[in-house]
Enzyme design. Sequence first.
Site, PDB file in Angstrom:
ATOM      1  N   GLU A   1      -6.378   5.131   5.178  1.00  0.00           N
ATOM      2  CA  GLU A   1      -7.319   4.311   5.940  1.00  0.00           C
ATOM      3  C   GLU A   1      -7.835   5.057   7.169  1.00  0.00           C
ATOM      4  OE1 GLU A   1      -6.154  -0.289   5.226  1.00  0.00           O
ATOM      5  OE2 GLU A   1      -4.516   0.975   5.950  1.00  0.00           O
TER       6      GLU A   1
ATOM      7  N   GLU B   1       0.329  -0.628  -0.306  1.00  0.00           N
ATOM      8  CA  GLU B   1       0.797  -1.864   0.337  1.00  0.00           C
ATOM      9  C   GLU B   1       1.114  -2.963  -0.667  1.00  0.00           C
ATOM     10  OE1 GLU B   1      -1.644   0.385   3.346  1.00  0.00           O
ATOM     11  OE2 GLU B   1      -1.846  -0.116   1.223  1.00  0.00           O
TER      12      GLU B   1
END
Length: 698
Positions: free
Chosen positions: A111, A131
């Site tokens: 990210e 995640e």
Amino acid sequence: MADGAVSENVVTTEILGDVALVCIDNPPVNASGHAVRVGLVEAIEALNAAGEAKAIAIWCAGRTFMAGADIREFGKPSKPPALPDVFNVIEGSAIPVVAVMHGTALGGGFELGLCCHARVAIAGSKVGLPEVLIGLLPGAGGTQRLPRLAGIPFALDMSLSGRQVPVEEAAQAGAIDRVVTGEPREVALEMARAVVAGDLPTRRTDQIEAAYDAEALAEAKAAAQAKTPNLVNPGKCVDAIAACNLPLPEGLKVERQCFLDCMETPQRAGLIHAFFGERAVSNIPEAKGPSREVQTVGVIGGGTMGSGIATACLSAGLNVVLVEVAQEGLDRGVATIGKNLDGAVKRGKMSAEKKDAALARLTPELDLDALAEVDLVIEAVFEKMEVKREIFGKLDGICKPGAVLASNTSYLDINEIAAATSRPSDVLGLHFFSPAHVMRLLEIVQGDKTAPEVLATGFALAKTLKKVGVLAQVCDGFIGNRILAHYGLCSGYLVLDGASPQQVDRALEDFGFAMGPYKVSDLAGLDIGWMTRKRKAGDRDPAERYAGDIPDRICEQGWFGRKTGKGYYLYDAGAPVPNPEVAEIIEAVRAEKGITPRDFTDQEIVDRYMTAMIVEAARVVEDGTAKRPLDVDMVFLFGYGFPRFRGGPLHYADTLGAAEIVARIERYAEEDPHYWQVPDILRRMAAEGTSFADLNKA
């Protein structure tokens, strides 16, 4: 700013002419801890305030780019700035920022790359958004920036699979702008200069409109509901990605709310427990001492278990001497190993060259004397004490001094096996789970006289084989099979009293198990349990309600499950279907015992089955067979198909509370006081208001 480093923190800035290099150096994996977050914001803001640099490159020291969150901060209050705020600062930089990724850029690391204005990766690296594997979703802009760069289908694939994607594949999708070779710092300098020269175009994701794909989103949402009905986060992840058609600030708000929704779920807590438990299970003194070197492993027995163990050792780069008593069995074992390795090649786990090299390290033999120079022997023969004792007696005179002698027994007493040798300190149990080259659990069984370095060698072998090694003490069945024997009685009682095997399977599969207990029994082979029941028949308590009549009669017909095409299910017509003759056996046994069948709801089945599992798991912790509750949880997660999102039987017990479990047991005991008894540890926890999690911390 002058040329050179301007900070001694984990984030440092280097000015080289008209470009700036920002380095993250937070060993071992450059995790995005508080100091890193603060350092990045300070570096970007300082560079923009100075206005000297025309381009900024972010790179990482060490073996990898930022590999995600700092696990040392898990469970603690978050200190500002939060990662999404850091990335907003980077994206809002007036000076273009390029990320140079190497090693593995995972979670917040990837990210970080996405929020920059250009993304460069060193060839051979991987990126990922894992995640989903811990009950969450990408919560620092991943669900918004990735679909803008690479499209919704690619963003859905990465976010919902959690897989690590080669950067070459990510570049084809548009998530990475350039794949290069070189050392990270040199590449960072080159790419920053390329941005200044206009040779590396920049793209801000807040200025990109995502190509909306309603069909892909609908398909992903339906698939998430069908494949993971017990999990909240996959559906929430799709919802977050669906918001990528909004302006980026609004999409990020949707992502944040979806992330917070996942944070509050019990599934997230269970997956986090599994994540940390896998790492903590070998964090014990017994695993950390000096171990003996193992380069060559002897495997006795070329059957399913022996060939699987040999495959695992060969795949890990070890030499293997495989011993069988007859040429036919040896040939079959070698062929099975070859088939296992071919499967690894087909699945992309191994190259054809590595498969050939693995087979070259295999030495098939018909004589135990061939084990004279091996470093470790793993016996994987028939589960009979007299057979194992005979083999270990022979190994005692054959194997070199210091060789580790291990038995793959599932139930039998390691001390009795060790007593057949003159060196019981060299003996331990290494209980692999079938298929041994696939299943990750390895129970490491400590005998009374097992030497510390021998025990440490077992843990070192588990690490070499990439397995989860769990310490167990000697008892019938060790941790997993001892508990299984107890709750297996419960499933037998449920069928005796009115449930069908198919209903029991369905209820537990809906609970989250990949397979119900009767499908598992068919897969493992019903003859294994039959043999165990016959072995223990003389020790059976007369007060015990016998639950083995039904499986005994099935086995008496020669129906052993999948391997004979018939067990609780029929397997000769594609998908398994219930065996109607088993229903007749069940009815006959009920009639003989005078049992009037009654109805059970699926929830009642789950409650009884799980309570029975928790009862014996508690006893295993209480008497020290397992060192900690988390050891029991890891055994069941990695060896028995326990649903990972529930964290393991004792983590699940904590979600119920000891008082509720005690109340259940006492209620069930009104029907069968012999089977349903409250362990002292549970009664004490109920009175004190404590949990198994508290015992893990002790």
